[in-house]
Enzyme design. Structure first.
Site, PDB file in Angstrom:
ATOM      1  N   CYS A 296       0.862  -1.176   0.000  1.00 43.20           N
ATOM      2  CA  CYS A 296       0.000   0.000   0.000  1.00 43.20           C
ATOM      3  C   CYS A 296       0.901   1.230   0.000  1.00 43.20           C
ATOM      4  O   CYS A 296       2.074   1.130  -0.364  1.00 43.20           O
ATOM      5  CB  CYS A 296      -0.997  -0.017   1.167  1.00 43.20           C
ATOM      6  SG  CYS A 296      -0.276   0.183   2.795  1.00 43.20           S
TER       7      CYS A 296
ATOM      8  N   GLY B 269       1.763   3.609   2.715  1.00 43.99           N
ATOM      9  CA  GLY B 269       2.682   3.841   3.825  1.00 43.99           C
ATOM     10  C   GLY B 269       3.044   2.624   4.653  1.00 43.99           C
ATOM     11  O   GLY B 269       3.855   2.717   5.567  1.00 43.99           O
TER      12      GLY B 269
ATOM     13  N   CYS C 298      -1.418   0.627   7.395  1.00 40.25           N
ATOM     14  CA  CYS C 298      -2.828   0.249   7.548  1.00 40.25           C
ATOM     15  C   CYS C 298      -3.187  -0.973   6.709  1.00 40.25           C
ATOM     16  O   CYS C 298      -3.173  -2.106   7.178  1.00 40.25           O
ATOM     17  CB  CYS C 298      -3.753   1.404   7.158  1.00 40.25           C
ATOM     18  SG  CYS C 298      -3.526   2.910   8.085  1.00 40.25           S
ATOM     19  N   ARG C 299      -3.487  -0.729   5.437  1.00 41.91           N
ATOM     20  CA  ARG C 299      -4.061  -1.766   4.579  1.00 41.91           C
ATOM     21  C   ARG C 299      -3.152  -2.966   4.390  1.00 41.91           C
ATOM     22  O   ARG C 299      -3.570  -4.114   4.573  1.00 41.91           O
ATOM     23  CB  ARG C 299      -4.443  -1.171   3.217  1.00 41.91           C
ATOM     24  CG  ARG C 299      -5.525  -0.117   3.326  1.00 41.91           C
ATOM     25  CD  ARG C 299      -5.731   0.633   2.045  1.00 41.91           C
ATOM     26  NE  ARG C 299      -4.580   1.504   1.783  1.00 41.91           N
ATOM     27  CZ  ARG C 299      -4.430   2.236   0.695  1.00 41.91           C
ATOM     28  NH1 ARG C 299      -5.355   2.186  -0.257  1.00 41.91           N
ATOM     29  NH2 ARG C 299      -3.389   3.015   0.540  1.00 41.91           N
TER      30      ARG C 299
ATOM     31  N   ASP D 158      -7.847   4.099   1.234  1.00 40.78           N
ATOM     32  CA  ASP D 158      -6.932   4.329   2.346  1.00 40.78           C
ATOM     33  C   ASP D 158      -7.686   4.936   3.522  1.00 40.78           C
ATOM     34  O   ASP D 158      -8.261   6.020   3.405  1.00 40.78           O
ATOM     35  CB  ASP D 158      -5.813   5.277   1.892  1.00 40.78           C
ATOM     36  CG  ASP D 158      -4.658   5.341   2.864  1.00 40.78           C
ATOM     37  OD1 ASP D 158      -4.785   4.840   4.006  1.00 40.78           O
ATOM     38  OD2 ASP D 158      -3.608   5.902   2.484  1.00 40.78           O
TER      39      ASP D 158
END
Length: 154
Positions: free
Chosen positions: A7, A9, A12-13, A122
């Site tokens: 993803c 950064g 998260c995902r 996101d």
């Protein structure tokens, strides 16, 4: 099979996808890793991600955002990205990986995925319910992917 989730950064995902697949793989010989095209190792994992993964049975999450690099590209059998922009980035910066890079939501799908719903949005900076929706999208895509893998193994 080695799956690399990518993803923006790597906070998260891709982190959710990596750890969910580790929990969901059962006895399958699957390895997972994650990275971000603009990952900064100094950036903390959002508390919402830690909380939601804990609810899924992933406790004591220790994760440092990892920048996407040649070593990870080479390691992976399949690279599953969250957005079309990630796929384009990989094709431009790692052209040798273009043939093994797929959108997560398309990888396990039985049929075509509509243009509008191909990306996993996101959630960074959003309320917890948006992170929860994101986790559910990822989990459903992983379930479909594992079903497809099981069918092809039989």
């Amino acid at each position: 099979m080695k799956f690399l989730f990518v993803c923006t950064g790597n906070t998260c995902r891709s982190v959710m996808a990596e750890h969910l697949l580790k929990k969901m793989r059962g006895g399958r010989d699957i390895e997972t890793a994650s990275a971000g095209i603009y990952a900064n190792p100094q950036f903390p994992i959002p508390s919402q991600v830690v909380k939601l993964l804990a609810e899924e049975g992933v406790s004591n999450l220790e994760h440092t955002p990892t920048p996407l690099d040649e070593r990870l590209i080479t390691w992976a059998d399949s690279i599953l990205v969250m957005e079309r922009t990630h796929k384009k980035y990989i094709a431009e910066h790692f052209p040798q990986a273009a043939g093994k890079t797929f959108l997560l939501k398309e990888f396990g799908a039985e049929g075509p995925v509509s243009e509008k719903s191909r990306d996993v949005p996101d959630p960074i900076g959003s309320p917890e319910n948006v992170y929860r929706e994101c986790l559910e999208e990822i989990k459903n895509s992983l379930k479909n992917m594992l079903e497809k893998i099981s069918k092809s193994a039989n």
